[in-house]
Scaffold this active site. Structure first.
Site, PDB file in Angstrom:
ATOM      1  N   GLU A 177       7.840   4.406  -2.014  1.00  0.00           N
ATOM      2  CA  GLU A 177       7.301   5.111  -3.175  1.00  0.00           C
ATOM      3  C   GLU A 177       8.030   6.413  -3.496  1.00  0.00           C
ATOM      4  O   GLU A 177       7.442   7.502  -3.420  1.00  0.00           O
ATOM      5  CB  GLU A 177       5.812   5.389  -2.967  1.00  0.00           C
ATOM      6  CG  GLU A 177       4.984   4.139  -2.738  1.00  0.00           C
ATOM      7  CD  GLU A 177       3.472   4.403  -2.773  1.00  0.00           C
ATOM      8  OE1 GLU A 177       3.068   5.566  -2.729  1.00  0.00           O
ATOM      9  OE2 GLU A 177       2.707   3.442  -2.859  1.00  0.00           O
ATOM     10  N   GLU A 207       2.030  -3.127  -0.479  1.00  0.00           N
ATOM     11  CA  GLU A 207       0.739  -2.468  -0.258  1.00  0.00           C
ATOM     12  C   GLU A 207      -0.228  -2.858  -1.355  1.00  0.00           C
ATOM     13  O   GLU A 207       0.129  -2.856  -2.541  1.00  0.00           O
ATOM     14  CB  GLU A 207       0.841  -0.929  -0.302  1.00  0.00           C
ATOM     15  CG  GLU A 207       1.490  -0.299   0.886  1.00  0.00           C
ATOM     16  CD  GLU A 207       1.559   1.228   0.768  1.00  0.00           C
ATOM     17  OE1 GLU A 207       0.684   1.831   0.100  1.00  0.00           O
ATOM     18  OE2 GLU A 207       2.493   1.796   1.338  1.00  0.00           O
TER      19      GLU A 207
HETATM   20  C1  GBH Z   1       0.183   4.627  -1.135  1.00  0.00           C
HETATM   21  O1  GBH Z   1       0.361   5.513  -2.208  1.00  0.00           O
HETATM   22  C2  GBH Z   1       0.918   5.118   0.080  1.00  0.00           C
HETATM   23  O2  GBH Z   1       2.141   4.445   0.266  1.00  0.00           O
HETATM   24  C3  GBH Z   1       0.107   5.084   1.341  1.00  0.00           C
HETATM   25  O3  GBH Z   1       0.738   5.826   2.316  1.00  0.00           O
HETATM   26  C4  GBH Z   1      -1.303   5.520   1.036  1.00  0.00           C
HETATM   27  O4  GBH Z   1      -2.071   5.687   2.200  1.00  0.00           O
HETATM   28  C5  GBH Z   1      -1.917   4.521   0.129  1.00  0.00           C
HETATM   29  O5  GBH Z   1      -1.149   4.313  -1.003  1.00  0.00           O
HETATM   30  C6  GBH Z   1      -3.335   4.830  -0.302  1.00  0.00           C
HETATM   31  O6  GBH Z   1      -3.375   5.962  -1.112  1.00  0.00           O
HETATM   32  O7  GBH Z   1      -1.083  11.960  -9.873  1.00  0.00           O
HETATM   33  O8  GBH Z   1      -1.844  13.253  -7.976  1.00  0.00           O
HETATM   34  O9  GBH Z   1      -3.430  12.008  -9.312  1.00  0.00           O
HETATM   35  C7  GBH Z   1      -0.551   5.395  -3.253  1.00  0.00           C
HETATM   36  C8  GBH Z   1       0.040   5.491  -4.628  1.00  0.00           C
HETATM   37  C9  GBH Z   1       0.073   6.554  -6.725  1.00  0.00           C
HETATM   38  C10 GBH Z   1      -1.749   7.049  -5.265  1.00  0.00           C
HETATM   39  C11 GBH Z   1      -0.260   7.805  -7.511  1.00  0.00           C
HETATM   40  C12 GBH Z   1      -2.064   8.315  -6.049  1.00  0.00           C
HETATM   41  C13 GBH Z   1      -1.949   9.353  -8.290  1.00  0.00           C
HETATM   42  C14 GBH Z   1      -1.848  10.704  -7.678  1.00  0.00           C
HETATM   43  N1  GBH Z   1      -0.388   6.616  -5.387  1.00  0.00           N
HETATM   44  N2  GBH Z   1      -1.641   8.211  -7.416  1.00  0.00           N
HETATM   45  S1  GBH Z   1      -2.079  12.070  -8.804  1.00  0.00           S
END
Ligand code: GBH
Length: 453
Positions: A177, A361
């Protein structure tokens, strides 16, 4: 079960996803489970620093102990193998295996050698991510991903690890990511290192992807038989109101989340609409960089969780709005499996050179109910079931999806949310470090055991 579905009632009985050839796995990441943050010469990472910065992580939680996986790795391998999954996705902690001067940390590497060997003995394939956000702090002190040097240090790290672990790994991924590393780390500051400037975000992303491209030849040379890829988080957006402005906002959201990365990797350019959204944030791109970034990969990992609603917002292009009455998880994320299908089929149309896809994921945080030694999490099984059904539909619509990893094996350190959110199919009691299979894990174990060739 009388219906033969093994608890997955949405996934069609004749789906290829139910067959043994479709790779099923569980995923974790080093910082989120290992703990032992100063064992065996591990260096501090940007997440250690971030956790110690007041107000950044909920309840002041840190990764110092986490799930004690660094000690309990053998027990955790048993857990993985007993679930009957085909594969385990894990990440290597850069600060454990590479010293400040770039030389190897033997003890840190030995940990991963033992772990990978045991997984192999137990018949579990290994999908290894090199970078799941734990940049060594000493590199951040020299500018982190804003410094082009970091891309070259990452390639050195990839070279070292793939030389050391060659033959023990089923498939490599360079980055997890990069959107999160760049935007959350350098754009909105929700993640380490907590910097806040959009120009930083686009420059950081460029250096992350450059590091990815620079690492590929080393992985190829050192471990030629293991496929190489990268993992991208993708986001879906729907317009809050049925207006052309909000439709455009939803489009810009998906450009910012998806095309920013995928266009760079698969078209060797950044999308023009990104700079319509964020004027004057073009990164410094040196001649040849985009060719390096666009080097061919063997597979693309996709992480998908939820859909957002957005409306147009003058200066910012779009803003997220919370729509009431939708099914949501403990993260407050909307449950919307059809967006996964739509995004996958959209990528297939947009990118003729789209490589084979693994869902690296997918999963959800729930308010699990612990009762008499059992952990009830019906929402989680339902979430997984419906997203597997969406993957099945995407496959029927011609998308080459080869596997699916549940996030996560264990409840763990959920970044800025600390230990307050639980994504595991296995419950972790942080007092005793006892692991308990949740109902979802039991159902998935039954499902896996029921698969036919
Ligand atoms: C994944 O990211 C990760 O790879 C993993 O480590 C994590 O534990 C898991 O998901 C669960 O969260 O713009 O600040 O409101 C998640 C992908 C995409 C989640 C963007 C948060 C918006 C954050 N993310 N999203 S924000």
């Amino acid at each position: 079960r009388s219906d033969g579905s093994s608890g997955l009632v949405h996934l069609r009985p004749d789906s290829p996803v139910r067959r043994k050839g479709f790779l099923m796995g569980v995923a974790t990441a080093a910082f989120q489970i290992e703990g032992a943050s100063d064992a065996d010469g591990r260096l501090p990472s940007i997440w250690d620093t971030f956790c110690r910065t007041p107000g950044k992580v909920l309840n002041g939680d840190t990764g110092d102990v986490a799930c004690r996986h660094y000690e309990k790795w053998a027990e955790d391998v048993d857990l993985i193998a007993d679930l009957g999954v085909d594969a385990y996705r894990l990440s290597i902690a850069w600060p454990r295996v590479m010293q400040r001067d770039g030389s190897r940390n033997e003890k840190g590497l030995d940990f991963y050698k033992r772990l990978l060997d045991r997984l192999r003995e137990r018949g579990v394939q290994t999908y290894v991510t090199l970078y799941h956000w734990d940049l060594p702090q000493h590199l951040e002190d020299r500018g982190g991903w804003l410094n082009r040097e970091t891309s070259y240090r990452f390639a050195d790290y990839a070279d070292l690890v793939s030389r050391e672990l060659a033959g023990r790994v089923t498939a490599w991924a360079t980055l997890n990511e990069p959107w999160c590393s760049a935007y959350l780390g350098y754009g909105n500051g929700h993640h380490a290192p907590g910097r806040t400037d959009r120009r930083y975000a686009t420059q950081a992303l460029h250096h992350l992807l450059l590091g990815h491209g620079l690492a590929l030849p080393a992985l190829q040379a050192n471990d030629p038989q293991a496929p190489r890829g990268i993992v991208a988080n993708v986001g879906a957006a729907a317009p809050a109101r049925p207006t052309p402005e909000d439709h455009d906002a939803a489009h810009l959201y998906e450009v910012q989340h998806n095309a920013w990365i995928l266009d760079a990797l698969l078209r060797q350019r950044y999308p023009d609409d990104l700079f319509r959204l964020w004027p004057r944030t073009e990164p410094l791109v040196l001649p040849g960089d985009m060719e390096v970034i666009g080097r061919p990969i063997d597979y693309l990992g996709i992480n998908y969780y939820y859909r957002s609603h957005v409306r147009s917002d003058g200066a910012n292009g779009f803003v997220e709005v919370r729509v009431d009455g939708l099914e949501r998880t403990q993260m407050d994320w909307e449950v919307h499996p059809d967006s996964l299908r739509r995004l996958l089929t959209g990528f297939r149309q947009a990118y003729p050179n789209l490589p084979p896809i693994y869902i690296t994921e997918n999963g959800c945080a729930c308010d699990d109910r612990v009762e008499d030694g059992r952990v009830h999490d019906p929402e989680r099984l339902s979430y997984i079931d419906r997203h597997l059904a969406a993957v099945d539909e995407a496959i029927r619509e011609g998308v080459d999806v080869r596997g699916y990893f549940i996030w996560s094996l264990l409840d763990n350190f959920e970044w800025a949310f600390g230990y307050s959110r639980r994504f595991g199919i296995v419950h972790v009691d942080y007092q005793t470090q006892a692991r308990t299979l949740k109902d979802s894990a039991l159902a998935i174990r039954d499902f896996l055991a029921s698969r036919q060739p």
